[in-house]
Design an enzyme around this catalytic site. Structure first.
Site, PDB file in Angstrom:
ATOM      1  N   ASP A   1       0.819  -1.212   0.000  1.00  0.00           N
ATOM      2  CA  ASP A   1       0.000   0.000   0.000  1.00  0.00           C
ATOM      3  C   ASP A   1       0.853   1.263   0.000  1.00  0.00           C
ATOM      4  OD1 ASP A   1      -2.033  -1.856   0.368  1.00  0.00           O
ATOM      5  OD2 ASP A   1      -2.995  -0.746   1.991  1.00  0.00           O
TER       6      ASP A   1
ATOM      7  N   HIS B   1       3.295  -2.385   3.330  1.00  0.00           N
ATOM      8  CA  HIS B   1       3.352  -1.045   2.742  1.00  0.00           C
ATOM      9  C   HIS B   1       4.712  -0.747   2.114  1.00  0.00           C
ATOM     10  CE1 HIS B   1       0.191  -0.863   5.836  1.00  0.00           C
ATOM     11  NE2 HIS B   1      -0.322   0.145   5.159  1.00  0.00           N
TER      12      HIS B   1
END
Length: 431
Positions: free
Chosen positions: A150, A304
């Site tokens: 992400d 992430h």
């Protein structure tokens, strides 16, 4: 996760620049994806630069890092919103916007029966709204990890992407529209390297706190900036913080976006101060895979490319994940979604193709194919043959490359940058 985390510059290489981040001896090419990908100094990577297609279209997009609204001069967005407005469930925004948009739902009274399938409240992923599909929180292929990250594109991600490239590892990248606007060449690298691109909203706020038109704009302008910069329109998205309910799902589905969630959270966004917790979360997933938890179907973990720490953790645990799982593949590959974009000509390999060594399928047509008027999310295929092997013994993290296609990039940067990423990871781990 603090909003300012997205704006913080990568500082870790300032401490080790003499080792792995040498300053360039000549001017860097900051006009092409390939030139940008050659930069080895994160400070130089994150310096602002001009990109005319984005600069010339500033008036067509909301300001970066603010909650998006439909622009008064955007007749296409206005018409599209009006076409779906009547199908949006009549669910009011949750909480007080100024607070709840940043995650503070304190004082908000909600029915404990969870009528809205609100993930933030109950982790519900099975909406009870006609025509809105379930969220994707796992993958059908056994012993498979739907691999993705992400909050990109991170301006300093070259060493990390080089590491993935050196392992011929593709992933699903959930991109924030404001990041794409600010660092377009970094966004282009995802497609060039053969990764799948999905939407992660325009400004990374809690979506259930927004009005219908704001939620629409958060998705619409993310799709439009990715199309402008990269040339493709995604058909998948992930809500920031997982904050989604039936109303937001319906808006996303009407825009042709599949909602992708997760089962395990690395919590890497907590930062290096929580390194023990993050490491334990990774190891819990690895141990579960080794113990046969995913022998009948696979899973998805939230990770992430937000900071140097989150990317270094991914490097640190890559080999163990690849050993514990039979296959590490992009989420779309694990779902057998071979048409990941609205436009014709960009194809993901099927799961069987990927584990057989074909990690990129060459474009078959120009990107000017279909328009962005898709009205439903793409269908999801099941397990390719029930066994997850499709008759192949080649692992998902094979280093052989059968096709180059859209992922053809300069390979001269791969080896040295991969070792640099490992060194960065090791040093950050000790900080």
């Amino acid at each position: 996760m603090h909003f300012l985390s997205f704006l913080a510059p990568p500082l870790s290489c300032l401490f080790i620049s003499a080792i792995v981040c040498p300053h360039p001896t000549s001017a860097q090419d900051r006009t092409t994806e390939q030139g940008e990908a050659e930069i080895t100094d994160p400070t130089a990577e994150c310096a602002p630069y001009q990109y005319p297609p984005v600069d010339n279209a500033q008036g067509n997009f909301p300001p970066s890092w603010t909650v998006a609204t439909i622009l008064s001069n955007d007749s296409d967005a206005q018409a599209r919103y009006q076409s779906i407005e009547g199908s949006i469930p009549k669910i009011p925004p949750k909480g007080r916007k100024a607070d709840s948009a940043n995650g503070n739902f304190g004082g908000f009274k909600y029915d404990p029966n969870d009528p809205d399938c609100w993930w933030t409240y109950s982790m519900c992923t099975t909406p009870n709204v006609s025509g809105v599909p379930d969220d994707i929180a796992a993958v059908p292929e056994p012993n498979t990890l739907g691999y993705g990250f992400d909050d990109g594109p991170n301006c300093s991600h070259n060493a990390f992407y080089d590491y993935l490239q050196s392992n011929d590892q593709k992933a699903t990248m959930f991109y924030i529209g404001s990041n794409v606007q600010q660092f377009p060449l970094e966004a282009q690298r995802a497609l060039a390297d053969g990764h799948q691109i999905c939407v992660h909203t325009w400004s990374h706020h809690y979506m259930t706190a927004l009005t219908n038109d704001e939620a629409f704009a958060e998705l619409w302008y993310s799709m439009q900036i990715i199309k402008l910069v990269v040339g493709v329109t995604p058909t998948c998205w992930r809500p920031p913080y997982g904050d989604v309910d039936n109303r937001i799902r319906a808006i996303a589905n009407a825009l042709g976006l599949m909602t992708i969630m997760w089962q395990s959270d690395s919590e890497d966004w907590l930062g290096i101060e929580s390194v023990t917790k993050v490491n334990n979360n990774y190891m819990n997933l690895i141990n579960a895979a080794q113990n046969g938890t995913f022998s009948t179907s696979g899973t998805i973990m939230l990770t992430h490319e937000l900071t140097n720490f989150t990317m270094s953790e991914a490097v640190n645990f890559y080999d163990q994940l690849a050993s514990a799982f039979s296959y590490l593949v992009p989420v779309g590959v694990a779902l057998n979604v071979t048409a990941p974009y609205v436009e014709d000509g960009y194809t993901l390999p099927s799961f069987a193709q990927y584990i057989g060594g074909m990690h990129v399928v060459s474009p078959t047509a120009s990107s000017s194919g279909s328009s962005s008027s898709s009205t439903s999310a793409p269908s999801v295929g099941g397990s390719s043959d029930g066994s997850g092997t499709s008759g192949s013994t080649t692992t998902g993290n094979s280093t052989s490359t059968s096709q180059n296609g859209a992922a053809k990039v300069s390979l001269k940067r791969v080896g040295s940058f991969a070792s640099a990423a490992v060194l960065v990871a090791g040093i950050l781990f000790m900080l």
